[in-house]
Write a protein that holds these residues in place. Structure first.
Motif, PDB file in Angstrom:
ATOM      1  N   ASP A 102       0.820  -1.214   0.000  1.00  0.00           N
ATOM      2  CA  ASP A 102       0.000   0.000   0.000  1.00  0.00           C
ATOM      3  C   ASP A 102       0.852   1.261   0.000  1.00  0.00           C
ATOM      4  OD1 ASP A 102       1.166  -0.081   2.469  1.00  0.00           O
ATOM      5  OD2 ASP A 102      -0.702  -0.089   3.618  1.00  0.00           O
ATOM      6  N   GLY A 103       2.168   1.120  -0.148  1.00  0.00           N
ATOM      7  CA  GLY A 103       3.049   2.283  -0.198  1.00  0.00           C
ATOM      8  C   GLY A 103       3.477   2.783   1.160  1.00  0.00           C
ATOM      9  N   LYS A 104       3.123   2.052   2.225  1.00  0.00           N
ATOM     10  CA  LYS A 104       3.564   2.528   3.548  1.00  0.00           C
ATOM     11  C   LYS A 104       3.725   1.453   4.605  1.00  0.00           C
ATOM     12  CE  LYS A 104      -1.114   4.152   4.344  1.00  0.00           C
ATOM     13  NZ  LYS A 104      -1.915   3.581   5.272  1.00  0.00           N
ATOM     14  N   THR A 105       3.232   0.255   4.362  1.00  0.00           N
ATOM     15  CA  THR A 105       3.382  -0.793   5.381  1.00  0.00           C
ATOM     16  C   THR A 105       4.019  -2.054   4.784  1.00  0.00           C
ATOM     17  OG1 THR A 105       1.148  -1.645   5.027  1.00  0.00           O
ATOM     18  CG2 THR A 105       1.418   0.025   6.767  1.00  0.00           C
ATOM     19  N   LEU A 106       4.476  -2.925   5.689  1.00  0.00           N
ATOM     20  CA  LEU A 106       5.221  -4.126   5.264  1.00  0.00           C
ATOM     21  C   LEU A 106       4.643  -5.380   5.937  1.00  0.00           C
ATOM     22  CD1 LEU A 106       8.712  -2.413   5.741  1.00  0.00           C
ATOM     23  CD2 LEU A 106       7.531  -2.805   3.549  1.00  0.00           C
ATOM     24  N   PRO A 107       3.355  -5.648   5.701  1.00  0.00           N
ATOM     25  CA  PRO A 107       2.712  -6.756   6.416  1.00  0.00           C
ATOM     26  C   PRO A 107       3.254  -8.131   6.036  1.00  0.00           C
ATOM     27  CG  PRO A 107       1.237  -5.867   4.739  1.00  0.00           C
ATOM     28  CD  PRO A 107       2.411  -4.944   4.813  1.00  0.00           C
ATOM     29  N   MET A 108       3.971  -8.197   4.912  1.00  0.00           N
ATOM     30  CA  MET A 108       4.526  -9.484   4.468  1.00  0.00           C
ATOM     31  C   MET A 108       5.735  -9.910   5.306  1.00  0.00           C
ATOM     32  SD  MET A 108       5.728  -6.737   2.942  1.00  0.00           S
ATOM     33  CE  MET A 108       4.375  -6.378   1.863  1.00  0.00           C
ATOM     34  N   ALA A 109       6.279  -9.020   6.116  1.00  0.00           N
ATOM     35  CA  ALA A 109       7.466  -9.358   6.926  1.00  0.00           C
ATOM     36  C   ALA A 109       7.075  -9.552   8.393  1.00  0.00           C
ATOM     37  CB  ALA A 109       8.514  -8.248   6.801  1.00  0.00           C
ATOM     38  N   ALA A 110       7.510 -10.680   8.940  1.00  0.00           N
ATOM     39  CA  ALA A 110       7.185 -10.975  10.347  1.00  0.00           C
ATOM     40  C   ALA A 110       8.015 -10.103  11.288  1.00  0.00           C
ATOM     41  CB  ALA A 110       7.479 -12.448  10.622  1.00  0.00           C
ATOM     42  N   ASP A 111       7.540  -9.929  12.490  1.00  0.00           N
ATOM     43  CA  ASP A 111       8.263  -9.168  13.516  1.00  0.00           C
ATOM     44  C   ASP A 111       9.675  -9.751  13.691  1.00  0.00           C
ATOM     45  OD1 ASP A 111       5.720  -8.184  13.792  1.00  0.00           O
ATOM     46  OD2 ASP A 111       5.523  -8.644  15.926  1.00  0.00           O
ATOM     47  N   ASP A 129       4.851  11.483   6.142  1.00  0.00           N
ATOM     48  CA  ASP A 129       3.891  10.484   6.642  1.00  0.00           C
ATOM     49  C   ASP A 129       4.287   9.077   6.210  1.00  0.00           C
ATOM     50  OD1 ASP A 129       3.280  11.262   3.991  1.00  0.00           O
ATOM     51  OD2 ASP A 129       1.206  10.592   4.181  1.00  0.00           O
ATOM     52  N   VAL A 130       4.800   8.967   4.975  1.00  0.00           N
ATOM     53  CA  VAL A 130       5.211   7.643   4.471  1.00  0.00           C
ATOM     54  C   VAL A 130       6.490   7.189   5.183  1.00  0.00           C
ATOM     55  CG1 VAL A 130       6.006   6.362   2.441  1.00  0.00           C
ATOM     56  CG2 VAL A 130       4.045   7.907   2.254  1.00  0.00           C
ATOM     57  N   MET A 131       7.441   8.112   5.356  1.00  0.00           N
ATOM     58  CA  MET A 131       8.670   7.751   6.080  1.00  0.00           C
ATOM     59  C   MET A 131       8.333   7.315   7.505  1.00  0.00           C
ATOM     60  SD  MET A 131      11.224   7.855   4.031  1.00  0.00           S
ATOM     61  CE  MET A 131      12.514   7.437   5.177  1.00  0.00           C
ATOM     62  N   GLU A 132       7.409   8.041   8.120  1.00  0.00           N
ATOM     63  CA  GLU A 132       7.023   7.719   9.500  1.00  0.00           C
ATOM     64  C   GLU A 132       6.460   6.297   9.576  1.00  0.00           C
ATOM     65  OE1 GLU A 132       4.144  10.462  11.074  1.00  0.00           O
ATOM     66  OE2 GLU A 132       4.556   9.815  13.126  1.00  0.00           O
ATOM     67  N   SER A 133       5.598   5.977   8.615  1.00  0.00           N
ATOM     68  CA  SER A 133       4.981   4.653   8.601  1.00  0.00           C
ATOM     69  C   SER A 133       6.039   3.557   8.348  1.00  0.00           C
ATOM     70  CB  SER A 133       3.890   4.623   7.526  1.00  0.00           C
ATOM     71  OG  SER A 133       3.331   3.353   7.470  1.00  0.00           O
ATOM     72  N   TYR A 134       6.906   3.784   7.343  1.00  0.00           N
ATOM     73  CA  TYR A 134       7.938   2.774   7.058  1.00  0.00           C
ATOM     74  C   TYR A 134       8.896   2.617   8.248  1.00  0.00           C
ATOM     75  CZ  TYR A 134       6.829   1.689   2.161  1.00  0.00           C
ATOM     76  OH  TYR A 134       6.231   1.219   1.012  1.00  0.00           O
ATOM     77  N   LEU A 135       9.218   3.711   8.919  1.00  0.00           N
ATOM     78  CA  LEU A 135      10.141   3.588  10.060  1.00  0.00           C
ATOM     79  C   LEU A 135       9.497   2.782  11.194  1.00  0.00           C
ATOM     80  CD1 LEU A 135      11.727   7.128   9.866  1.00  0.00           C
ATOM     81  CD2 LEU A 135      12.993   4.961   9.741  1.00  0.00           C
ATOM     82  N   ALA A 136       8.203   2.972  11.394  1.00  0.00           N
ATOM     83  CA  ALA A 136       7.511   2.173  12.421  1.00  0.00           C
ATOM     84  C   ALA A 136       7.537   0.700  12.030  1.00  0.00           C
ATOM     85  CB  ALA A 136       6.080   2.659  12.586  1.00  0.00           C
ATOM     86  N   GLU A 137       7.364   0.432  10.737  1.00  0.00           N
ATOM     87  CA  GLU A 137       7.410  -0.950  10.262  1.00  0.00           C
ATOM     88  C   GLU A 137       8.822  -1.529  10.408  1.00  0.00           C
ATOM     89  OE1 GLU A 137       4.621  -2.281  10.317  1.00  0.00           O
ATOM     90  OE2 GLU A 137       4.307  -2.913   8.248  1.00  0.00           O
ATOM     91  N   ILE A 138       9.816  -0.701  10.110  1.00  0.00           N
ATOM     92  CA  ILE A 138      11.211  -1.158  10.230  1.00  0.00           C
ATOM     93  C   ILE A 138      11.511  -1.496  11.700  1.00  0.00           C
ATOM     94  CG2 ILE A 138      13.614  -0.339  10.069  1.00  0.00           C
ATOM     95  CD1 ILE A 138      12.675   1.104   7.412  1.00  0.00           C
ATOM     96  N   ALA A 139      11.000  -0.673  12.605  1.00  0.00           N
ATOM     97  CA  ALA A 139      11.204  -0.947  14.040  1.00  0.00           C
ATOM     98  C   ALA A 139      10.578  -2.288  14.417  1.00  0.00           C
ATOM     99  CB  ALA A 139      10.592   0.171  14.873  1.00  0.00           C
ATOM    100  N   ARG A 140       9.523  -2.649  13.736  1.00  0.00           N
ATOM    101  CA  ARG A 140       8.835  -3.923  14.021  1.00  0.00           C
ATOM    102  C   ARG A 140       9.584  -5.112  13.411  1.00  0.00           C
ATOM    103  NH1 ARG A 140       5.595  -7.133  11.254  1.00  0.00           N
ATOM    104  NH2 ARG A 140       5.340  -5.747   9.456  1.00  0.00           N
ATOM    105  N   ILE A 141      10.095  -4.964  12.190  1.00  0.00           N
ATOM    106  CA  ILE A 141      10.593  -6.154  11.463  1.00  0.00           C
ATOM    107  C   ILE A 141      12.094  -6.416  11.605  1.00  0.00           C
ATOM    108  CG2 ILE A 141       8.720  -5.963   9.797  1.00  0.00           C
ATOM    109  CD1 ILE A 141      10.724  -4.914   7.735  1.00  0.00           C
ATOM    110  N   LEU A 142      12.874  -5.427  12.034  1.00  0.00           N
ATOM    111  CA  LEU A 142      14.328  -5.664  12.122  1.00  0.00           C
ATOM    112  C   LEU A 142      14.660  -6.731  13.161  1.00  0.00           C
ATOM    113  CD1 LEU A 142      16.296  -2.262  12.043  1.00  0.00           C
ATOM    114  CD2 LEU A 142      16.141  -3.998  10.236  1.00  0.00           C
ATOM    115  N   THR A 143      15.647  -7.552  12.848  1.00  0.00           N
ATOM    116  CA  THR A 143      16.200  -8.475  13.845  1.00  0.00           C
ATOM    117  C   THR A 143      16.956  -7.634  14.884  1.00  0.00           C
ATOM    118  OG1 THR A 143      18.168  -8.704  12.483  1.00  0.00           O
ATOM    119  CG2 THR A 143      16.478 -10.410  12.215  1.00  0.00           C
ATOM    120  N   PRO A 144      17.321  -8.204  16.004  1.00  0.00           N
ATOM    121  CA  PRO A 144      18.025  -7.404  17.031  1.00  0.00           C
ATOM    122  C   PRO A 144      19.298  -6.739  16.494  1.00  0.00           C
ATOM    123  CG  PRO A 144      17.256  -9.459  17.982  1.00  0.00           C
ATOM    124  CD  PRO A 144      16.964  -9.552  16.507  1.00  0.00           C
ATOM    125  N   GLY A 145      19.970  -7.384  15.554  1.00  0.00           N
ATOM    126  CA  GLY A 145      21.210  -6.788  15.015  1.00  0.00           C
ATOM    127  C   GLY A 145      21.017  -6.254  13.603  1.00  0.00           C
TER     128      GLY A 145
END
Ligand SMILES: C[S@@+](CC[C@H](N)C(=O)[O-])C[C@H]1O[C@@H](n2cnc3c(N)ncnc32)[C@H](O)[C@@H]1O
Length: 266
Positions: A102-111, A129-145
């Motif tokens: 949808d241009g702003k979220t990454l639901p295909m990637a698990a936490d 607004d798009v950067m904000e959304s992607y950054l929130a998604e990145i915070a969710r999907i990144l591995t600890p490292g």
């Protein structure tokens, strides 16, 4: 939202993709020279990575290289035509999977599942607004490292008088290095390097490459912010000169082949 819709119709319908995206590498003397001059030197410490997610791959200009640097790569684009093209282009690569989003979220990637999020030459057009959304998604999907390597606009660092009439690459006016650092911090991310660059021959720093990680990760440190006004006039010019002297890497060469000493990936 209107801006996302405009972006979609531009890339899905209006843009002709005359050389499947390779046209944007002409200034470097080709895709290979751009990868080896501009992208690989900056990414070298973050690859190989087990699982990569690429935001906005277009027709796969960087996926072509990234796919050999991971066990799995997930590519995500707003445009269905882009993902369809990549499906065909990478049909033989079973570890590449494509998704339209949808241009702003990454639901295909698990936490906590992605080691490297990569985006280059795409997010420069998206607003805050798009950067904000992607950054929130990145915070969710990144591995600890994990880390994110994001090329985005830096226009908001400037008074509009600096870029009015000179925003040739229609960079987003509400995004800057500082904005991205602050938005990331709100969701527990830490910017560890931000290189502000002048793209397209303009005389101000219109873009930025931010590397972002989880606060407290093994990569975390005080942010190193650098101004690189010579990006176009020095770095790109050097790549172009080299491309006239030396051949590009073989399109068939893979990192695996290089490790095995397999000549030219044959
Ligand atoms: C200029 S092309 C670049 C593609 C690729 N990064 C490259 O360098 O070859 C921009 C791509 O970004 C995609 N795009 C634009 N906005 C997006 C968004 N918000 N989310 C995902 N993809 C987006 C477009 O559909 C298009 O495929």
């Amino acid at each position: 939202m209107a801006v996302i819709a405009e972006n979609l119709s531009m890339w899905d319908q209006s843009y002709a993709w005359p050389k499947q995206g390779d046209e944007w590498s002409d200034a470097w003397g080709g895709v290979s020279h751009q990868w080896w001059t501009t992208l690989f030197p900056r990414l070298q410490g973050y690859v190989p990575a087990e699982r990569i997610l690429e935001i906005a791959p277009g027709y796969g200009r960087w996926t072509h290289f990234l796919k050999d640097l991971c066990a799995e790569i997930v590519i995500v684009d707003l445009a269905e035509t882009a993902i369809a093209h990549c499906a065909e282009r990478f049909a033989g690569d079973r570890h590449v999977s494509g998704h339209v989003n949808d241009g702003k979220t990454l639901p295909m990637a698990a936490d906590g599942s992605i080691d490297l999020v990569f985006s280059f030459d795409s997010l420069v057009h998206v607003e805050r607004d798009v950067m904000e959304s992607y950054l929130a998604e990145i915070a969710r999907i990144l591995t600890p490292g994990g880390v994110a390597f994001l090329h985005h606009s830096n226009l908001a660092a400037h008074d509009p008088s600096v870029y009015e009439g000179k925003n040739n690459g229609w960079r987003a006016s509400s995004v800057s290095a500082t904005v991205v650092e602050a938005l990331g911090a709100e969701v527990g991310l830490s910017a560890i390097s931000q290189e502000q660059i002048s793209w397209g021959g303009v005389d101000y720093l219109n873009d930025c490459i931010s590397v972002i990680t989880r606060a407290g990760s093994r990569w975390d440190r005080e942010n190193v912010v650098v101004e690189n006004p010579g990006f176009s006039k020095v770095e790109i010019a050097m790549a172009l000169q080299r491309s006239k002297l030396y051949p590009p890497s073989s399109p068939n060469v893979t990192f695996a082949a290089l490790e095995l000493g397999d000549p030219a990936g044959s």
